[in-house]
Each structure stands twice: as structure tokens, then as C-alpha cells.
Design an enzyme around this catalytic site. Sequence first.
Site, PDB file in Angstrom:
ATOM      1  N   SER A   1       0.803  -1.178  -0.038  1.00 27.03           N
ATOM      2  CA  SER A   1      -0.045  -0.045  -0.036  1.00 27.03           C
ATOM      3  C   SER A   1       0.715   1.181  -0.092  1.00 27.03           C
ATOM      4  CB  SER A   1      -0.915  -0.035   1.302  1.00 27.03           C
ATOM      5  OG  SER A   1      -1.646   1.164   1.591  1.00 27.03           O
TER       6      SER A   1
ATOM      7  N   TYR B   1      -2.104  -0.654  10.224  1.00 23.15           N
ATOM      8  CA  TYR B   1      -2.145  -0.866   8.685  1.00 23.15           C
ATOM      9  C   TYR B   1      -0.756  -0.438   8.062  1.00 23.15           C
ATOM     10  CZ  TYR B   1      -4.058  -1.273   3.962  1.00 23.15           C
ATOM     11  OH  TYR B   1      -4.102  -1.375   2.488  1.00 23.15           O
TER      12      TYR B   1
END
Length: 725
Positions: free
Chosen positions: A593, A606
Amino acid sequence: MPDYKHVNDLWDDAVADKLDAVDRLVYRSNCLGSDQRITNTGGGNTSAKLVEKDPLTGTDKNVLWVKGSGGDLRTSKRPNFASLYLDGLYDIKKVYESRSPNGPKTQAEDDMVGMYPHVTFNLNPRASSIDTPLHGFIPAKHVDHMHPNAVIAIAACKDQVALAEKIWGGKVGYVGWQRPGFDLGLKMAAECEKNPDFVGLLMGQHGIINWHEDDKACYHLTLDLIEKAAQYLADHDEGDQTFGGQKYQTLDDEKRMDVLADILPWLRGQVSQQKRFIGTVEHRDSVLQFVNSHDAQRLAEIGTSCPDHFLRTKIKPLYVDWDPTSGTDKLRELLTAGLEQYRKDYADYYNACKHPDSPSMRDPNPTVILIPGVGMIAWGKNKSESRVTAEFYCCAVEVMKGAEAVSEYQGLPRQEAFDIEYWSLEEAKLQRMPAEAELARKVCVVIGGGSGIGKETCHRLIKEGAEIVAVDLKEEAAQATAEEIEKIVGKGIGVAGTGISGCGDIVGLGADITDPKSLCAMLDQALLAYGGVDDIIVTAGYFATPDNAGYNTPDQWDASFKINVTGLYNCAEAGRKIIDAQGLGGNVVLTTSVNAVVPKKGSFPYDTSKAAANHLVRELAVAYAPHIRVNGVAPATVVAGSSMFPRDRVIASLSKYEIPFDDSWDDDKLRDTLADFYAKRTLTHKPIRPIDQAEAIFLLVTDRLSRTTGQVISVDGGLHEAFLR
């Protein structure tokens, strides 16, 4: 109506009577092709001689409608049938007779195929089959030519002529083996003229052809002739003594799976030395009875008899005389020696039989491998081809069983087999085939394939010819992806014994990436479906939604790293073992990501786990070099279709960024609103979609970026905050 035991009578007057003459031919063909005991995939021909209006003169003309080249009776539709002026076909016959007084297998005979377009009715673009003269010169309105196992068993045994007389009572004549073409068609016509009471001809090594003036009667005549042959074989079935009786025992399901999981990746690498092959594992009862028998080695060495069979199965299979109790190390040793000898035998066969103008020798590796206790492994350029190869050798087993029960099985002479395999018309057909798709012959495992980026990746890769294993924590989601794609590309014909639903160009399986045993079990199933694995693609991930104050729990922190880092490592390692065993190279693509380099409030479990995933890509690239490339794709926030964006997270994000919304909005409108907000923060002002990530993944598993490894490609619409620092 007869009570058929060995064929299916599918004719329905309520359907047939609503059709015109050509569509009745299509209907008859589909009924015949739907029963594999009648003919194999792609095999057999049907025809009808009909009166049609000439589109130019408006006068009545006799037209031969015949299944076109490359068609399959089960699935053929009207456009799959060629149409020729019958008078024109007889004009070509005159040309042939003037050019070729010396019989079959001449260049003049092959040249006649190029004449068919000159007598095509109504500009029909469908190419005519090489069997066209067989249908055209038989003086009957309707003709069926089938490849039933029961009939080929008679046609492939030592006493074929006497048995034909005995089984069909003199109503079926005989023509010895001859390559299809004009000469064979003329010989059949001569037999019909000499014997007007004949209703059919047994074709040595090949099958049966029969005829009638009525299409429904022709269909039932075909069934009757096959039924009589099948019943004769059933009456002489040898039971436990079939193929000389049992020599080896079948392994139980668990042990057989262990053997296949151990041997398949290595074996795929061995047979794929020239080009990758896709495998089909087959262990139906008839195959196990054969491979476990005393006579299996002798019969396998003879090879197949029917040309339709050996064009896929090659001149013979590789049989490995392995005692299933002796372990896989011994099996590997025997396979190594067997493959070496097989390649030598194939080269000797080619060199002994080749002609000055023969095409170059093709891949000398076997396409069928027979292993006692385990079954058969068939290989082909894609799943469809390997599946049909398995089907054809299953047919060959039935042929050998029947022939040995009533007489002595005989294969096609080697020179005749070679002349079919390397026939100039077959070679021309191969040369006309379109180039293989970019990812053809590759097996891609997409973990996270049940939704979002993973589902889109499955769609993208299958368009490029890949075989797909869609994997998800929720197996039903992976299967839904497979079913969705099957509706687009079609669902393959399953081979009995695989144990996997569908087993076409895509299968859906379940696995938990935090559990290495679950991943290994899933990959074992992938091996069973395709024989190997080339690329591991992981799009699965976890986002821990924070509380209202923007904080996460310790459990959420642990889950983030367990899934987003350790889970990715588990997937890569499980795949590496298979890819290394194959020795063919491969790819690992991990989804990270842009959050890995752009910290955000409320998502630090995350973000930090994705930062670790970025470095995992680099570490694995070093560890897996030089044969496996490892790269990553780093999306920005992909809202559409993502399982990580359920309604509550979307609402939480809209609230966090103070974006106006209404609780009454449906999920799609909420997601679109959030996606538009994220898009405005990028340089391109375009929402990031699953297809954008799938395109990057596609590039990474092709050879276009074959010199790229250890890289993480950002697909974020242009987030300058994520620029390389």
C-alpha cells in the site's frame, strides 16, 4: 424403441420436427456428440445431402452439408457446418482421378482440399473436413461417421473382419485402415455399389460410418450398430482378469494425494523442457484397473490405434513400472530413466519414419504418463488440451480392454501413425492456429481472488490465457469468482476423478494465509487441477478500523501484522517450494500500500504492517533470486469492490473527512462519494480502481518486466506524498 444399455437415445420429435433440414443435421450431431461412448471430443462427422436454392440462379441444387474442420459434434452449431455443391464435389473427383492414378497418400490427394472453396455453396466460410469425400461419395442422403470405443475395439483387434461379420450379421462391410481423403471416399463408394444391402462400413483402426435416407433413422441406426458392438464386448468382459489381472494395488486417496503433491511439480518441470505444459490428473476406475494390471506395460508400448487418439496422446504413453509400496524416491528414479528413454524412442521413431519434406521433430516429451497405484497424468498446452488428452487415453483404455477380451489388440503401424502425426495438412492446421496468448501455459494463484483487486486480477489474467486458481478465506467467494468467469469464458468439461468442481480454466479454493498448512493444502489442490504453479499473487489484506478516538486495540495490531506481513510471507514460501521444484522460474507479486510511506491518523497498524510488507518484497527478491522474481503493487485507497471497505468503514471515513452524506444512501453511492474525495487528492484526479491494480499485476507476471525484481510499483493516481524519498 430399443432399450439401449450402452448409448443414450436423445432424439426428441417435439424438438426435431420444429427445425429446418440443416438445423435437424445440427440437432442430430449434438445428440450424437453428447455421449462420449459414441464419439470423442472433436471427433466424428455427420452430413446431409439437401436440395437448396442457388442464391445466384434461384434453381434447386444438391448441396452437401457436412461438419466442418475443427468442429465438435457436441457443441457445433449451424455455422460449424460446411456446405458444398454436390456436383462441384464430383467435379473435384474428376480432377483427382486425372492427377492421381496411383492411389492414396499422394500430394494430389492433399491438393484436393484446396479445391473445396471453389465449390462452396452460398459463400459459406466454414472450411470442409478431410472426411468430406467419405460423406459426399456414399450414395445416401444422411451419413454418420463416429468413433465409439466399442467399435474401435473391434476395428483395432486381430480378428476385426470376422468379428464385424459376426456382430452385425453381414450388414456392415469393411475397409482397412487408410488415411481419410479422396481415395478412401472412392473405396467406400465402391463398397456401397457392390453391396447395396450394406448399412455401414467398419473402418479399420478408426471407427464406423453408416447411412440412411432418413435423418432420424440414420441416428437410430448409428445407435443400433454401436449398441450391438458394446453388448458383444460386455458379454465377453473378463472381469477381474481384464488386462491379465491385477499386479499392483491402488493407493488410498490420502497416499495418492501425497505422491502427486510430491512428484507433480518436479515432473511438470521435466516434461516442460521445451515449453510449459498444463496437467490433468485422472484416476477413474478404468484407468486404475489398467495401470495396475499385468498387461499394462505391454499394451502401453503398442500405443493407441485410432488417429484421433494418438494426435493428442502421441505414438505411445510413458508407462512407469513402479511398485506403489516402494516410495516416491523410487518413482522419481524410474520416471527420470523413463523420460530419457521415451525421448530417445521418439527421436528414433521420427528418424525412422520421416520423409524428405517432413516438418521438424516436435516436442519429444510424453503427453500421457501412467503410474501404477496413482493413475494417469496427461499434459497439454492448456487445461482444455490436457483434459481432452486424458479423455482420449481413457477411450484408448476402453478400446484395449474390448479388443483384448475378444481377440488381440493391435496398434496402428508406426509409419502410418507418423504419416498422420506429421501430415502436411495437420502441419498446415497447426501453422494456421493463432499465436498463443501472452500468459498461455502459466498457472497463476490469486490469493484474495474472491473480491476487489483479486477478483479483477483473475478476470485480467484469464483474458491473457492464464489458468487461474482463485483463492479466498471465504471459499464460496472464490468459487463465485470462478463461476462468474466461467460464464464469460465457458466452463470446461470435467474429467472424472479430479475431485475439484469445474476444473476448467479457473477453480475456486479456500485458504487461510495465516495458516501454512491451509496454504499447502490449497496448493496441493492447485497441483491436482493443473499439475503445477507458476505465479503467486497475493491481494488479501486486513485493515483494522480504529475506534472513534482514532485508536486500535492490541488484537488489531497483531492481526494487521499476522495477515499483512506474515500471511504474505506464508504465501510466498508455500509457492516457492513448488516453483523451485519445477525449475521453470516464476513470479511472486505481493500487494502492499502507499500507506507504507504515507502515515495517516487512525491507521498506523495497517500503515506500519504495509511498510514491513514493502521490505518483505525486497528481502524475498534477494532470497528467491535468480529464478523467482518478487515484486509488489502499492495501491492508494481502492474503495470500489474492496472487501476492506464495508459500509461501516466507508461511513467512518466520510465522517472523519467531514464529507457530507446521507445514511439512506446505498453502499455504491457511499463508496463512490469516498472514492471521488480520494481522487481529488491525487495528481490525476481519477479514482483508483481494482482494474488499475490488476493491470500492474499483469505486467509483473509477464516477461515484459522480466528484468524487474524487488520493486514496489505504486498505483495511486499520483500521490506526491508517496514519491520516492
